[in-house]
Design a protein around this motif. Structure first.
Motif, PDB file in Angstrom:
ATOM      1  N   PHE A  80      -4.185   9.171  -0.023  1.00 53.04           N
ATOM      2  CA  PHE A  80      -3.656   9.349   1.323  1.00 53.04           C
ATOM      3  C   PHE A  80      -2.944  10.690   1.425  1.00 53.04           C
ATOM      4  CE2 PHE A  80      -2.882   4.498   1.530  1.00 53.04           C
ATOM      5  CZ  PHE A  80      -4.096   4.273   2.167  1.00 53.04           C
ATOM      6  N   ILE A 124       0.180  11.976   3.313  1.00 56.99           N
ATOM      7  CA  ILE A 124       1.324  11.308   3.934  1.00 56.99           C
ATOM      8  C   ILE A 124       2.326  12.346   4.431  1.00 56.99           C
ATOM      9  CG2 ILE A 124       3.247   9.714   3.530  1.00 56.99           C
ATOM     10  CD1 ILE A 124       1.457   8.396   1.368  1.00 56.99           C
ATOM     11  N   VAL A 136       0.605   7.770   7.107  1.00 57.24           N
ATOM     12  CA  VAL A 136      -0.683   8.219   6.587  1.00 57.24           C
ATOM     13  C   VAL A 136      -1.392   8.988   7.708  1.00 57.24           C
ATOM     14  CG1 VAL A 136      -2.900   7.510   5.635  1.00 57.24           C
ATOM     15  CG2 VAL A 136      -0.831   6.240   5.018  1.00 57.24           C
TER      16      VAL A 136
END
Length: 181
Positions: A64, A66, A71
């Motif tokens: 991911f 972030i 996200v």
């Protein structure tokens, strides 16, 4: 954007993965495909069962992007027999790099791409490859800019619509080899 963290997804992240997957795929392709085909694809490809299987596969990794605990994009890579095309076992496939539309042009995709290249070097992959829809000019331009070249094509089904993906690859040179010439 120096505040973006790249973190590996775990089984506990399946709902986050489902959300970012459906959101970004929809943002990227909804305008160019029928509502029915999009709904069918999003329902099947981003089901909890399918994503749990992907997260559990020892030869796939999902990361991911972030920002502020949210996200905003993700990367999926495949190694060995997890590759969607049976090419070379020492290759690394980038199956997905998707970023929320509001973060396009902010280098999030580049950070995810660099993570894939870092892993490819770590495992000593001979090359990195991917499939990209021939209509997705933004992605083709991104991969071309990063040194990928088309080498083949394959079919991709979105609902009942048969589409064509360009297969592109980038041969890797060991980091110290490029300095020797």
């Amino acid at each position: 954007m120096e505040n973006i963290a790249i973190e590996r997804a775990t089984l506990q992240d399946v709902l986050k993965l489902q959300d970012i997957g459906r959101t970004t795929f929809g943002q990227t392709f909804a305008e160019l495909n029928s509502v029915e085909n999009m709904q069918k694809y999003l329902q099947e490809s981003f089901s909890i069962a399918k994503l749990t299987e992907e997260l559990s596969n020892q030869y796939s990794e999902i990361y991911f992007a972030i920002l502020d605990a949210n996200v905003i994009g993700y990367l999926k890579i495949n190694l060995n027999q997890a590759q969607t095309e049976k090419l070379d076992l020492d290759a690394l496939e980038i199956e997905r790099i998707y970023v929320k539309k509001e973060f396009h042009g902010q280098k999030v995709g580049q950070l995810l791409y660099q993570k894939a290249i870092e892993i490819a070097h770590k495992i000593q992959a001979s090359y990195v490859w991917l499939g990209v829809w021939e209509e997705n000019q933004r992605a083709i331009k991104f991969y071309t800019k990063n040194g990928f070249e088309p080498f083949s094509k394959h079919k991709f089904w979105l609902g009942d619509d048969e589409q064509t993906d360009l297969l592109m690859k980038k041969v890797l040179v060991a980091p110290n080899e490029s300095e020797v010439s």
